[in-house]
Scaffold this active site. Structure first.
Site, PDB file in Angstrom:
ATOM      1  N   PRO A   1     -16.635   0.946 105.643  1.00  7.54           N
ATOM      2  CG  PRO A   1     -18.023  -0.155 107.132  1.00  7.54           C
ATOM      3  CD  PRO A   1     -16.645   0.391 107.000  1.00  7.54           C
TER       4      PRO A   1
ATOM      5  CD  GLU B   1     -31.766  -8.488 114.298  1.00  4.13           C
ATOM      6  OE1 GLU B   1     -30.641  -8.960 114.585  1.00  4.13           O
ATOM      7  OE2 GLU B   1     -32.172  -8.379 113.132  1.00  4.13           O
TER       8      GLU B   1
END
Length: 659
Positions: free
Chosen positions: A273, A486
């Site tokens: 990334p 989450e």
């Protein structure tokens, strides 16, 4: 006053005229300090070798301390030689009028992208046989000047930095004033002609001139004092670092003649990334190997001149040529995913065929690549033309993942330097989970700014505030929604695949208000596997419904959103994975662009996909209600601490199960 009315005389002075041609009354004449200091340095070098400047003829090579000296020295040469000079620039043989008695000047500071040794060597020979003298000026003459010029050199000078007394004299000449200020030896060594130009101000004294030069050197030294990282300074990049150390040992053996170039890895492709340190790795690799680093990229080459194909290919060739001249060296090619697969875009196939073909020729070393190790970098390895990663090219692909908690603590320590010395960074590293090495550098910089603004040493709270993004934090209600969402993902991950949850966070970043990181092992694609992943994707939305009694749009959005991934997986299970009983057909693997159109045009397929999603959603809602105490505890833990590790989540779930 127009630039058309400015003229520089042979002493480096600027004549100023009014546009109408009338002279400015008693106009001050600006003395160029760069030219003065360059002339003085050359005269000192000539005197050191006992050479009479008035008798200079033939071929002279001058090695200067840094690239900043190249242009001023070549300009000052005509003051010393007392005859006209011509700079070759980028002219070819026959383009320059040769006049006997003149000096032909070749200067190279390494910034040019069109080095043409063939034409330059021809120009050296033509100048000499027609009676000209030749001067070469560079900070790296053996690498940047024409080979024939070096072979024919009659005199080679090495310029040394000026001493404090010399600089006092320059200051007095420039400002027409005197000073007793003596600069330190290390400052004098760092003063270049460009520094003296930057230090010049109208009406200043000699002391002010030198003080400004000293300050410029101090700032530059401060920036340069940060040591270049080595491979040992890169926590969290274990695979890449291990390969780099192996390469360093091999290059040392190659340099000593104990190892053939054929036995050395010719390069690798770093894939990971953005912000994970791929560029930093290239710098550290070159530093550890003790070799030069040469950098190129598609965008850099495409920006050459007008960006035409020929300009791009020439710029690419120049970069590889620079790496070959510096060999052994590391050539770092960034943005390799910019070199699209030649079959991916039919509209520009000819362009990409030429660009990728040229790159492959350079990687293959058709023109000679011994001693050049190529390191490529990409954020999207799947987009790189497959030919680039074939055997013999960049055939070793090394993954550069997001750093874990241990690595983040190490990266923060590197960027903090002496700040927070001795402070345990475990809490900061936990909060930073999901961040990159680039984020760590930004947080450390921001923490210093906070402490500076408050007029005190940095504290751990400064760093934690930067990591949290204080001042940009969502309202309490939004933070609770993120925590519930989450917590649902984390709980289902622990229930479905124990030991695979890495961490869960509600720390905000540019992408979202939170995230759940998992290390999901691969497995056979079965109905059970498919249902499990659908439940994982939909757990955040289900938690909102179970806890809050309503849902938000946090699960939707682009294809990589929770609902997007779940829909993509369910649809492709029906069309491409053989999970549909009727019809038993392969209808293709669908991408983001075409999936929505497919579902709108195929209501029968859309109903089957919806059935899968609804079944998974009902099941995950049931399981979250069953484990509601654990869900509530995870929500509370995230609101209090913002980040929980996988181990902490599993401990909370286990405790609630026993209660």
């Amino acid at each position: 006053m127009s630039a058309d009315h400015d003229a520089v005389d042979e002493d480096g002075l600027v004549d100023n005229d009014f546009p109408d041609g009338e002279p400015v009354p008693e106009a001050p004449r600006a003395v160029d300090p760069a030219r003065i200091v360059a002339r003085l340095a050359v005269q000192c070098a000539l005197a050191e070798q006992g050479v009479d400047a008035d008798a200079l003829v033939g071929v002279v090579v001058i090695e200067v301390p840094s690239p900043d000296w190249v242009s001023p020295v070549s300009m000052a040469w005509r003051d010393i030689a007392k005859v006209p000079t011509k700079r070759t620039s980028s002219s070819r043989t026959g383009d320059i009028e040769v006049r006997p008695g003149e000096w032909m000047v070749f200067d190279a500071d390494g910034s040019g992208s069109r080095h043409r040794p063939k034409y330059e060597n021809e120009q050296v020979a033509e100048s000499l046989w027609q009676g000209q003298s030749v001067l070469g000026v560079s900070h790296a003459p053996d690498r940047l000047l024409p080979a024939d010029l070096l072979r024919a050199a009659d005199l080679r000078l090495v310029l040394m930095p000026l001493n404090a007394e010399d600089l006092m004299g320059v200051a007095q000449s420039v400002t027409s004033s005197t000073t007793d200020l003596t600069l330190a030896v290390e400052v004098c060594a760092a003063v270049s002609p460009v520094v003296l130009r930057l230090a010049r101000r109208s009406g200043q004294s000699a002391e002010d001139f030198l003080r400004r030069a000293e300050a410029i050197v101090a700032r530059a030294t401060s920036r340069a004092s940060r040591p270049t990282p080595t491979l040992d300074d890169l926590p969290g990049m274990d695979a890449a670092v291990a390969w780099g150390h192996d390469l360093a040992r091999d290059l040392a053996a190659y340099g000593a003649g104990r190892l053939s170039w054929a036995d050395i890895d010719r390069g690798c492709l770093l894939a990971g990334p953005p912000g994970t340190g791929k560029t930093t790795f290239a710098r550290a690799l070159a530093a550890t190997c003790g070799v030069p680093l040469v950098v190129g990229s598609y965008s850099m080459w495409q920006a050459s001149r007008d960006g035409h194909l020929g300009d791009l290919l020439k710029a690419m060739a120049a970069t590889f040529d620079e790496a070959r001249k510096a060999a052994p060296s590391i050539l770092f090619i960034d943005e390799l995913d910019s070199f699209y697969s030649r079959t991916a875009d039919s509209r520009h196939r000819d362009w990409w065929a030429s660009v990728v073909g040229a790159l492959l020729e350079h990687l293959d070393g058709v023109g000679g690549r011994e001693g050049v190790v190529v390191v490529g970098a990409t954020n999207h390895p799947e987009m790189v033309d497959p030919a680039i990663t074939r055997s013999g090219r960049l055939d070793r692909i090394i993954a550069v993942p997001l750093p874990d908690q241990r690595a983040l603590a190490g990266i923060l320590r590197v960027h903090l330097g002496d700040d927070l010395a001795g402070v345990d960074l475990t809490r900061a590293a936990l909060l930073a989970l999901g961040g990159t090495g680039a984020d760590c550098e930004r947080w450390a910089r921001g923490a210093r700014r906070r402490a500076r603004k408050a007029g005190r040493p940095m504290t751990l709270d400064d760093l934690l505030a930067e990591i949290r993004g204080a001042g940009q934090m969502s309202p309490v209600g939004a933070r609770r929604i993120a925590a519930v969402h989450e917590a649902g993902h984390a709980l289902m991950q622990v229930l479905e695949q124990p030991g695979t949850l890495q961490h869960v966070s509600i720390r905000e970043d540019d992408q979202s208000g939170g995230h759940t990181a998992v290390d999901t092992p691969s497995g056979d694609v079965t109905e059970a596997w498919l249902s499990m992943h659908l439940r994982r994707f939909l757990a955040g939305r289900a938690a909102e419904e179970v806890v809050l009694g309503q849902v938000t749009g946090g699960s939707g959005g682009p294809i990589h959103s929770d609902l997007g991934r779940a829909t993509w997986l369910a649809a492709n299970a029906e069309t491409a994975m053989g999970m549909s009983a009727r019809p038993l057909l392969w209808l293709g693997l669908w991408n983001e662009r075409d999936l929505a159109t497919l579902l709108m045009n195929r209501p029968d397929l859309a109903r089957r996909v919806e059935t899968r999603l609804n079944a998974a959603y009902e099941e995950v809602c049931r399981r979250l209600r069953e484990h509601r105490p654990a869900l509530d505890s995870l929500e509370a833990g995230l609101l209090e601490r913002e980040v929980l590790t996988g181990t902490e989540v599993e401990a909370i779930v286990l405790t609630e199960r026993k209660a």
